[in-house]
Write a protein that holds these residues in place. Structure first.
Motif, PDB file in Angstrom:
ATOM      1  N   LYS A 154      31.294   2.428 -24.080  1.00  0.00           N
ATOM      2  CA  LYS A 154      30.924   2.239 -22.678  1.00  0.00           C
ATOM      3  C   LYS A 154      30.969   0.750 -22.360  1.00  0.00           C
ATOM      4  CE  LYS A 154      27.373   4.582 -21.244  1.00  0.00           C
ATOM      5  NZ  LYS A 154      27.933   5.545 -20.272  1.00  0.00           N
ATOM      6  N   ASP A 155      31.676   0.395 -21.312  1.00  0.00           N
ATOM      7  CA  ASP A 155      31.729  -1.002 -20.866  1.00  0.00           C
ATOM      8  C   ASP A 155      30.441  -1.302 -20.096  1.00  0.00           C
ATOM      9  OD1 ASP A 155      32.185  -3.474 -19.763  1.00  0.00           O
ATOM     10  OD2 ASP A 155      34.200  -3.027 -19.041  1.00  0.00           O
ATOM     11  N   ILE A 156      29.570  -2.132 -20.683  1.00  0.00           N
ATOM     12  CA  ILE A 156      28.273  -2.425 -20.051  1.00  0.00           C
ATOM     13  C   ILE A 156      28.194  -3.883 -19.595  1.00  0.00           C
ATOM     14  CG2 ILE A 156      27.060  -0.616 -21.327  1.00  0.00           C
ATOM     15  CD1 ILE A 156      25.986  -2.853 -23.174  1.00  0.00           C
ATOM     16  N   GLU A 163      21.225  -7.560 -15.959  1.00  0.00           N
ATOM     17  CA  GLU A 163      19.977  -7.714 -16.699  1.00  0.00           C
ATOM     18  C   GLU A 163      19.653  -9.195 -16.889  1.00  0.00           C
ATOM     19  OE1 GLU A 163      20.612  -5.652 -20.335  1.00  0.00           O
ATOM     20  OE2 GLU A 163      20.334  -3.658 -19.460  1.00  0.00           O
ATOM     21  N   ARG A 164      20.685  -9.967 -17.257  1.00  0.00           N
ATOM     22  CA  ARG A 164      20.475 -11.400 -17.475  1.00  0.00           C
ATOM     23  C   ARG A 164      20.086 -12.107 -16.187  1.00  0.00           C
ATOM     24  NH1 ARG A 164      25.841 -12.404 -21.273  1.00  0.00           N
ATOM     25  NH2 ARG A 164      24.984 -11.500 -23.198  1.00  0.00           N
ATOM     26  N   ALA A 165      20.764 -11.723 -15.091  1.00  0.00           N
ATOM     27  CA  ALA A 165      20.447 -12.329 -13.791  1.00  0.00           C
ATOM     28  C   ALA A 165      19.019 -11.993 -13.379  1.00  0.00           C
ATOM     29  CB  ALA A 165      21.434 -11.851 -12.732  1.00  0.00           C
ATOM     30  N   GLU A 170      13.479 -13.429 -12.729  1.00  0.00           N
ATOM     31  CA  GLU A 170      12.066 -13.228 -13.025  1.00  0.00           C
ATOM     32  C   GLU A 170      11.444 -14.499 -13.603  1.00  0.00           C
ATOM     33  OE1 GLU A 170      11.941  -9.866 -15.593  1.00  0.00           O
ATOM     34  OE2 GLU A 170      11.994  -8.406 -13.960  1.00  0.00           O
ATOM     35  N   GLU A 171      12.218 -15.197 -14.453  1.00  0.00           N
ATOM     36  CA  GLU A 171      11.712 -16.447 -15.025  1.00  0.00           C
ATOM     37  C   GLU A 171      11.477 -17.486 -13.931  1.00  0.00           C
ATOM     38  OE1 GLU A 171      14.513 -17.573 -17.963  1.00  0.00           O
ATOM     39  OE2 GLU A 171      13.928 -15.986 -19.369  1.00  0.00           O
ATOM     40  N   ARG A 172      12.455 -17.570 -13.000  1.00  0.00           N
ATOM     41  CA  ARG A 172      12.297 -18.523 -11.893  1.00  0.00           C
ATOM     42  C   ARG A 172      11.113 -18.139 -11.018  1.00  0.00           C
ATOM     43  NH1 ARG A 172      18.033 -18.206 -11.686  1.00  0.00           N
ATOM     44  NH2 ARG A 172      17.885 -16.715  -9.971  1.00  0.00           N
ATOM     45  N   PHE A 173      10.975 -16.828 -10.750  1.00  0.00           N
ATOM     46  CA  PHE A 173       9.861 -16.350  -9.934  1.00  0.00           C
ATOM     47  C   PHE A 173       8.532 -16.651 -10.620  1.00  0.00           C
ATOM     48  CE2 PHE A 173       6.726 -12.958  -9.363  1.00  0.00           C
ATOM     49  CZ  PHE A 173       6.431 -13.134  -8.028  1.00  0.00           C
ATOM     50  N   HIS A 174       8.496 -16.391 -11.942  1.00  0.00           N
ATOM     51  CA  HIS A 174       7.242 -16.600 -12.660  1.00  0.00           C
ATOM     52  C   HIS A 174       6.874 -18.076 -12.698  1.00  0.00           C
ATOM     53  CE1 HIS A 174       4.281 -16.319 -15.980  1.00  0.00           C
ATOM     54  NE2 HIS A 174       4.053 -15.142 -15.426  1.00  0.00           N
ATOM     55  N   GLU A 175       7.898 -18.940 -12.816  1.00  0.00           N
ATOM     56  CA  GLU A 175       7.639 -20.377 -12.801  1.00  0.00           C
ATOM     57  C   GLU A 175       7.077 -20.800 -11.446  1.00  0.00           C
ATOM     58  OE1 GLU A 175       7.524 -24.051 -14.725  1.00  0.00           O
ATOM     59  OE2 GLU A 175       7.933 -22.037 -15.508  1.00  0.00           O
ATOM     60  N   MET A 176       7.683 -20.280 -10.378  1.00  0.00           N
ATOM     61  CA  MET A 176       7.199 -20.571  -9.030  1.00  0.00           C
ATOM     62  C   MET A 176       5.802 -19.986  -8.839  1.00  0.00           C
ATOM     63  SD  MET A 176       8.948 -19.490  -5.406  1.00  0.00           S
ATOM     64  CE  MET A 176       8.616 -17.741  -5.663  1.00  0.00           C
ATOM     65  N   PHE A 177       5.603 -18.774  -9.335  1.00  0.00           N
ATOM     66  CA  PHE A 177       4.330 -18.071  -9.252  1.00  0.00           C
ATOM     67  C   PHE A 177       3.214 -18.904  -9.889  1.00  0.00           C
ATOM     68  CE2 PHE A 177       1.414 -15.176 -11.555  1.00  0.00           C
ATOM     69  CZ  PHE A 177       0.903 -14.433 -10.501  1.00  0.00           C
ATOM     70  N   GLN A 178       3.505 -19.479 -11.053  1.00  0.00           N
ATOM     71  CA  GLN A 178       2.483 -20.242 -11.767  1.00  0.00           C
ATOM     72  C   GLN A 178       2.171 -21.573 -11.090  1.00  0.00           C
ATOM     73  OE1 GLN A 178       0.441 -19.377 -14.033  1.00  0.00           O
ATOM     74  NE2 GLN A 178       1.338 -17.388 -14.509  1.00  0.00           N
ATOM     75  N   HIS A 179       3.134 -22.138 -10.362  1.00  0.00           N
ATOM     76  CA  HIS A 179       2.936 -23.459  -9.766  1.00  0.00           C
ATOM     77  C   HIS A 179       2.523 -23.408  -8.289  1.00  0.00           C
ATOM     78  CE1 HIS A 179       5.102 -24.713 -13.405  1.00  0.00           C
ATOM     79  NE2 HIS A 179       4.478 -25.862 -13.242  1.00  0.00           N
ATOM     80  N   MET A 180       2.283 -22.199  -7.773  1.00  0.00           N
ATOM     81  CA  MET A 180       1.811 -22.093  -6.392  1.00  0.00           C
ATOM     82  C   MET A 180       0.432 -22.736  -6.268  1.00  0.00           C
ATOM     83  SD  MET A 180       2.883 -18.166  -5.421  1.00  0.00           S
ATOM     84  CE  MET A 180       1.917 -18.189  -3.926  1.00  0.00           C
TER      85      MET A 180
END
Length: 300
Positions: A154-156, A163-165, A170-180
């Motif tokens: 199967k070509d995934i 998934e990577r994006a 999510e990493e960018r969101f979490h970083e922003m989330f923590q620095h609000m």
């Protein structure tokens, strides 16, 4: 044909019987009834043809390779996936299309040893040189009386990129989330207890509430903030969860045995059904406002 008219298959070895002059006087034959064997062969051939038809219609790639890795069967989907024609692939081996020289060999050898490999990820290359990520399920099969390796590919690539994006997002969101600068707490509804659990909190929430983030996560909101129902915020969180409509909970006094302060809350429902509360600590402003009013009253 037997005496009763029934047809049968036989395997025969026939040799001439010679006289003293070397002339053939007759024949000596050894015969074996192979009707059952022939029937099984015909059934296998019919089954093989049915499987070929089914495999040709699958959207996943299907291959059969011998134990040296040489392809002896490929379906149309794998031809399209790899960019090679059937004729080309049948002169190639599994090692010819590898991009990562370790993974496919390791996976193929593992199947040879263990007889099965469920959903191993490998990096392959197309005819034009482009690499793609494939998910392969493989197992040993008996094909034409010999052991072979059946592979379903199967070509995934698109899925892995998504998934990577998502992870990066999510990493960018979490970083922003923590620095609000505003406090932010995420709640998840537990249908078994009928309560909301805290599943995340940012640094600002830690500072405002004076409670460590790790002490909040995994706990019921009513255990961390015992006065939340009397405060009225709990009903707002529940209503936003049920309706999906965001709400603003205006500046109000929150007080219990542990915490006292003025809070202004904005409650939203996320696409994953969790509820997030973004809030500001208005305690200093309200205390200053109250102090100013008291001073004004004293002046009067």
């Amino acid at each position: 044909m037997k005496k009763n008219g029934e047809e049968y298959y036989e395997f025969a070895v026939i040799s001439p019987v010679l006289n003293d002059r070397g002339e053939t006087e007759g024949y000596f034959a050894i015969k074996d009834d192979i009707t059952n064997q022939k029937r099984i062969e015909l059934e296998l051939k019919e089954a093989e043809e049915r499987y070929r038809i089914i495999a040709s219609q699958l959207t996943d790639g299907v291959t059969v390779a011998d134990l040296n890795g040489n392809y002896i069967y490929v379906n149309d989907a794998f031809c399209k996936m790899s960019g090679y024609s059937e004729k080309e692939l049948l002169t190639m081996s599994v090692y010819d299309i590898e991009a990562d020289h370790d993974a496919p060999i390791t996976a193929f050898e593992k199947v040879k040893t263990n007889g099965q490999l469920d959903q191993g990820r490998v990096v392959l290359k197309r005819k034009n040189g482009a690499e793609y990520i494939a998910e392969i399920s493989s197992r040993k099969i008996h094909f034409n009386g010999r052991e072979h390796i059946l592979g379903v590919i199967k070509d995934i690539t698109k899925r892995v990129k998504a998934e990577r994006a998502l992870m990066e997002s999510e990493e960018r969101f979490h970083e922003m989330f923590q620095h609000m600068s505003n406090g932010c707490i995420v709640y998840r509804y537990d249908k078994y207890s009928g309560e909301f659990d805290i599943i995340d909190a940012n640094r600002a929430a830690e500072k405002i509430e004076g409670i460590k983030r790790l002490k909040m996560i995994g706990e019921k909101v009513t255990d961390i903030f015992p006065g939340i129902k009397e405060f009225g915020l709990y009903d707002v969180i529940k209503r936003v969860y049920e309706t999906g409509q965001p709400e603003n909970f205006p500046v109000s006094m929150y007080k219990n045995d542990q915490l006292t302060g003025w809070r202004e809350n904005y409650i939203y429902k996320l696409s994953n059904n969790n509820v997030v509360s973004v809030y500001e600590d208005k305690t200093r402003e309200k205390e200053a406002e109250i102090s100013l009013k008291n001073q004004f009253v004293d002046l009067i």
